[in-house]
Design a protein around this motif. Structure first.
Motif, PDB file in Angstrom:
ATOM      1  N   ARG A  28       0.842  -1.209   0.000  1.00  0.00           N
ATOM      2  CA  ARG A  28       0.000   0.000   0.000  1.00  0.00           C
ATOM      3  C   ARG A  28       0.871   1.250   0.000  1.00  0.00           C
ATOM      4  O   ARG A  28       0.650   2.183  -0.766  1.00  0.00           O
ATOM      5  N   ASN A  29       1.897   1.247   0.862  1.00  0.00           N
ATOM      6  CA  ASN A  29       2.767   2.416   0.971  1.00  0.00           C
ATOM      7  C   ASN A  29       3.612   2.608  -0.285  1.00  0.00           C
ATOM      8  O   ASN A  29       3.892   3.747  -0.677  1.00  0.00           O
ATOM      9  N   TRP A  32       1.461   4.304  -2.854  1.00  0.00           N
ATOM     10  CA  TRP A  32       1.333   5.717  -2.504  1.00  0.00           C
ATOM     11  C   TRP A  32       2.623   6.469  -2.848  1.00  0.00           C
ATOM     12  O   TRP A  32       2.585   7.547  -3.428  1.00  0.00           O
ATOM     13  N   SER A  33       3.758   5.896  -2.470  1.00  0.00           N
ATOM     14  CA  SER A  33       5.044   6.550  -2.715  1.00  0.00           C
ATOM     15  C   SER A  33       5.296   6.760  -4.201  1.00  0.00           C
ATOM     16  O   SER A  33       5.700   7.849  -4.623  1.00  0.00           O
ATOM     17  N   HIS A  36       3.370   9.455  -5.707  1.00  0.00           N
ATOM     18  CA  HIS A  36       3.838  10.781  -5.294  1.00  0.00           C
ATOM     19  C   HIS A  36       5.304  11.019  -5.696  1.00  0.00           C
ATOM     20  O   HIS A  36       5.994  11.814  -5.073  1.00  0.00           O
ATOM     21  N   GLY A  98       4.227   6.165   8.830  1.00  0.00           N
ATOM     22  CA  GLY A  98       3.044   6.245   7.979  1.00  0.00           C
ATOM     23  C   GLY A  98       3.351   5.745   6.577  1.00  0.00           C
ATOM     24  O   GLY A  98       3.982   4.700   6.404  1.00  0.00           O
ATOM     25  N   TYR A  99       2.940   6.523   5.570  1.00  0.00           N
ATOM     26  CA  TYR A  99       3.156   6.113   4.185  1.00  0.00           C
ATOM     27  C   TYR A  99       4.626   6.054   3.791  1.00  0.00           C
ATOM     28  O   TYR A  99       4.965   5.494   2.764  1.00  0.00           O
ATOM     29  N   GLN A 100       5.512   6.606   4.592  1.00  0.00           N
ATOM     30  CA  GLN A 100       6.932   6.551   4.287  1.00  0.00           C
ATOM     31  C   GLN A 100       7.568   5.221   4.691  1.00  0.00           C
ATOM     32  O   GLN A 100       8.700   4.941   4.303  1.00  0.00           O
ATOM     33  N   ASN A 102       8.310   1.287   4.502  1.00  0.00           N
ATOM     34  CA  ASN A 102       8.252   0.277   3.472  1.00  0.00           C
ATOM     35  C   ASN A 102       9.308  -0.779   3.738  1.00  0.00           C
ATOM     36  O   ASN A 102      10.324  -0.489   4.364  1.00  0.00           O
TER      37      ASN A 102
END
Length: 175
Positions: A28-29, A32-33, A36, A98-100, A102
């Motif tokens: 998921r991350n 997102w990464s 972006h 969070g999203y950072q 991995n």
């Protein structure tokens, strides 16, 4: 198999399920990464890391069964506490990043380096969790060889991994 061995196998299976949950978060991350502008570094060492961490879980079970060593309460209970603490540390790292966060090294340009939570104390706290778990999980049921082999193989991998992350952060965040 003894009751303690069954319980140990169940623990290792639970840790395996936890790894699957990590991979779901990681996927998921990563999506997102990349959406972006994320840039991935160190693809070459990632397959070795996957094999090593899978081998840790398999080694724990195989050695515990094949060796026939009994559960050592003094070492086993202390090791279990460490395993649980390391899981807590790992998920603290995941929640703070969070999203950072991995399992791969993906850096999104323009984002700041995280310096809160465990990252205010250590530069790479997730690797403290990896090291602690890599030693403690096998020791829960006397899988000493697995603990030693994983630690010896993991040390150079972590050196590469940390160097890769530092380079990635320096390259991408500097732009």
């Amino acid at each position: 198999m003894t009751e303690s061995l069954w319980l140990y196998v169940a623990l290792v299976v639970l840790v395996g399920f936890e790894r699957v949950a990590e991979l779901a978060v990681s996927l998921r991350n990563a999506k997102w990464s990349f959406a972006h502008g994320g840039v991935e570094f160190g693809k070459g060492h990632y397959p070795f890391m996957v094999v090593l961490h899978t081998g840790l879980l398999a080694g724990c079970v195989v050695e515990a069964i094949v060796s026939g060593r009994p559960f050592d309460p003094k070492v086993g209970w202390a090791a279990l506490v460490i395993v649980l603490l390391m899981q807590g540390l790992r998920w603290w790292c995941i929640s703070v990043l969070g999203y950072q966060w991995n399992t791969r090294v993906i850096v999104v340009p323009g984002l700041s380096r995280v310096t809160r939570g465990p990252y205010r104390l250590l530069r790479h706290p997730n690797y403290v969790a990896v090291i602690g778990e890599g030693i403690a999980l096998p020791l829960v049921h006397s899988a000493y060889i697995t603990a030693i082999v994983f630690t010896l193989l993991n040390a150079p991998l972590l050196a590469v991994r940390i160097r890769t992350e530092e380079t990635a952060l320096g390259t991408v965040l500097a732009k």
